[in-house]
Design a protein around this motif. Structure first.
Motif, mmCIF file in Angstrom:
data_model
loop_
_atom_site.group_PDB
_atom_site.id
_atom_site.type_symbol
_atom_site.label_atom_id
_atom_site.label_comp_id
_atom_site.label_asym_id
_atom_site.label_seq_id
_atom_site.Cartn_x
_atom_site.Cartn_y
_atom_site.Cartn_z
ATOM 1 N N GLN A 67 -3.430 26.846 -57.518
ATOM 2 C CA GLN A 67 -4.815 27.216 -57.831
ATOM 3 C C GLN A 67 -5.359 28.232 -56.811
ATOM 4 N N ALA A 71 -6.649 32.079 -57.484
ATOM 5 C CA ALA A 71 -7.938 32.600 -57.017
ATOM 6 C C ALA A 71 -7.755 33.859 -56.175
ATOM 7 N N ARG A 107 -15.042 27.154 -59.213
ATOM 8 C CA ARG A 107 -14.184 26.428 -60.156
ATOM 9 C C ARG A 107 -14.281 24.916 -59.985
#
Length: 564
Positions: A67, A71, A107
């Motif tokens: 993740q 990003a 997020r």
């Protein structure tokens, strides 16, 4: 009076360059651009280091970094798009790491699930990040000097600012957002204890009983006040102006306190003279040139500084308050610098343009200074002599970096209004005027000029006296100067000179705020690569250097430094 300016706000507004304005020297902006590129490079390297440290952080935490890498990829793309849209003045660092952290928060990831700010930084890297980031903020202000904006005011609401990282621009709507202030009497002097409301007005003591109404609207207050100040029936304005001008010429005003022209200041020594000068000033159409001409053509100004009867002057007018003879006045710091440049033939009389940066002593120019929470850039003089040698009126002045060569001659600080120049006599003035590099450079240039303009030794000495004193040398002065010149020429033939080379960079030692640890960084002095020095001793022959010693003596004489 305070209520008049309650709705006055300071800002900068666009003002295109006029054809008559000078933009000479704007090419020096490239040195700021180089410094900006250096800061951006430092931040880009630190940003890549943070990204590597972030991956190591995930490995140490035993967590999956997918993740985070997603990003980072999105942040890189966003950074490329914004970099392509930025202007040269508003260039920004990529800052991919911070963008990625922001995306992780957007997020929905908790802050402890992604790398902390400045993860893995050493004290050295903490310090470099701060220097580069704060340096870019400071450059925003410095680059503005080359843009067509003018410092101005407008009438409107008072805006609220939490931080000011760039010059304030004129808002589209001056009344919104913000607060239209109302001036009130502060009960007991407490700024939070507002008492009776006060409307805009003028000084009733000066108004002479007349009712002067100023508008209470947001705009129009300053204009009404200006019309009252400049009105022909205002008894204070003309007297205040002529009092100051008189003080500039004689070293002391008719009323002793120009900044406190009232009942608590010094009373006028000659009130009738003050009234008459004020009336003449108004009748001339408020012409300051006519006022100068009137004063300088007076018998008081044309008197000799040497009294015909010294005993009577000492008894009747010991402080020369009545101007029984002209009070000798030492040149101000700026006048002294300009006078030396003038006689040496180096003074650049160009009018207007951006401020110039004269040479300062290296220990002063390179000393560490703080500004906006970080190190200020070192003082780097203009590369070309013609730029450095402009009139002192145009010399850049920084509050935390006074010129010691001018300061020792009572140059006022920029912190307060100076109503009258002090004229102290202290020992350091001797060292500055006789032993400084600046005085030696002016003497060399003066000697070189004289030898170009004259063919004989007698003619050279006479030209030195005409330049420095506006008169010819006496027979005794001519004989002594010629002898000194010849004696020094023999000494100068054996002299060896090693002029120091200006450093291209300086190493700074500092303490990092976040860690309390010491760190170092190198500040490059952009502009020194193109620095053209003044005439140096090694560039001249022994004859020129010996005559420069004679010139140095003349530049240190009372006749040169004082107006008689």
């Amino acid at each position: 009076m305070q209520a008049v300016f309650a709705t006055t706000q300071i800002s900068e507004r666009a003002a295109a360059f006029l054809p008559v304005e000078r933009t000479d020297g704007f090419e020096e902006r490239r040195y700021l651009d180089q410094r900006q590129s250096e800061y951006l490079r430092m931040l880009a390297e630190l940003d890549e280091l943070l990204l590597r440290n972030a991956v190591q952080w995930y490995q140490q935490q035993g967590r999956n970094a997918d993740q985070w890498l997603s990003a980072v990829a999105a942040a890189r793309q966003e950074s490329r798009v914004q970099s392509g849209q930025g202007s040269a003045t508003r260039r920004k660092s990529s800052d991919v790491f911070s963008r990625a952290r922001k995306l992780m928060g957007e997020r929905g990831f908790p802050e402890d699930q992604y790398p902390p700010k400045l993860v893995g930084f050493t004290p050295q890297q903490f310090g470099l990040e701060r220097v580069a980031r704060k340096g870019l903020e400071r450059l925003k202000w410095e680059l503005e000097r080359y843009e067509p904006f003018a410092l101005s005011v407008y009438s409107g609401a008072t805006r609220e600012f939490r931080t000011v990282n760039a010059p304030v621009r004129l808002p589209v709507d001056p009344l919104s957002p913000g607060e239209v202030e109302e001036t009130c009497i502060l009960t007991g002097g407490d700024p939070f204890a507002a008492g009776e409301r006060v409307r805009p007005g003028v000084l009733s003591a000066v108004a002479g009983g007349a009712v002067v109404q100023l508008p209470e609207t947001v705009s129009g207050r300053r204009l009404a006040l200006a019309r009252w100040i400049a009105g022909a029936d205002n008894p204070l304005t003309a007297r205040s102006i002529v009092n100051r001008v008189w003080g500039w010429h004689f070293g002391r005003s008719i009323a002793a306190n120009p900044n406190n022209f009232g009942s608590t200041g010094g009373r006028p020594l000659h009130p009738e003279l003050l009234d008459w000068l004020a009336a003449e000033f108004v009748d001339s159409g408020w012409s300051v040139k006519s006022l100068h001409r009137l004063i300088m053509s007076s018998r008081a100004y044309r008197r000799s500084s040497r009294p015909a009867d010294a005993a009577d002057v000492a008894r009747l007018d010991p402080e020369l308050r009545c101007l029984s003879c002209f009070p000798a006045r030492r040149l101000t710091a700026e006048e002294l610098r300009d006078a030396m440049l003038s006689v040496s033939g180096e003074l650049n009389l160009q009018v207007g343009g951006i401020p110039n940066r004269p040479e300062l002593h290296a220990e002063v120019a390179l000393q560490p200074r703080q500004v906006m929470g970080s190190f200020a850039a070192a003082w780097v003089p203009n590369p070309l002599p013609a730029q450095r040698h402009r009139r002192s009126l145009y010399a850049l002045r920084l509050r935390g970096l006074p010129d010691p060569g001018l300061e020792v001659f009572n140059l006022p600080t920029p912190d307060f209004s100076c109503e009258r120049r002090d004229s102290s006599t202290v020992t350091p003035q001797v060292f500055v005027q006789f032993n400084s590099q600046n005085s030696w450079s002016r003497s060399l240039a003066m000697a070189s000029r004289v030898l170009r303009e004259t063919a004989t030794e007698d003619g050279a000495i006479q030209q030195c006296f005409r330049l420095a004193f506006g008169r010819s040398a006496s027979a005794t002065e001519l004989r002594q100067c010629l002898q000194h010149w010849r004696d020094l020429e023999a000494v100068q033939r054996e002299a060896v000179f090693r002029t120091p080379v200006p450093p291209p960079e300086v190493v700074r030692d500092a303490v990092e705020e976040n860690t309390g640890e010491r760190f170092q960084f190198t500040e490059k002095l952009y502009g020194m690569d193109h620095f053209v020095p003044d005439l140096r001793a090694e560039d001249c022959d022994a004859r020129t250097r010996a005559l420069a010693d004679v010139c140095l003596v003349l530049l240190n004489s009372n006749e040169f430094i004082y107006v008689h």
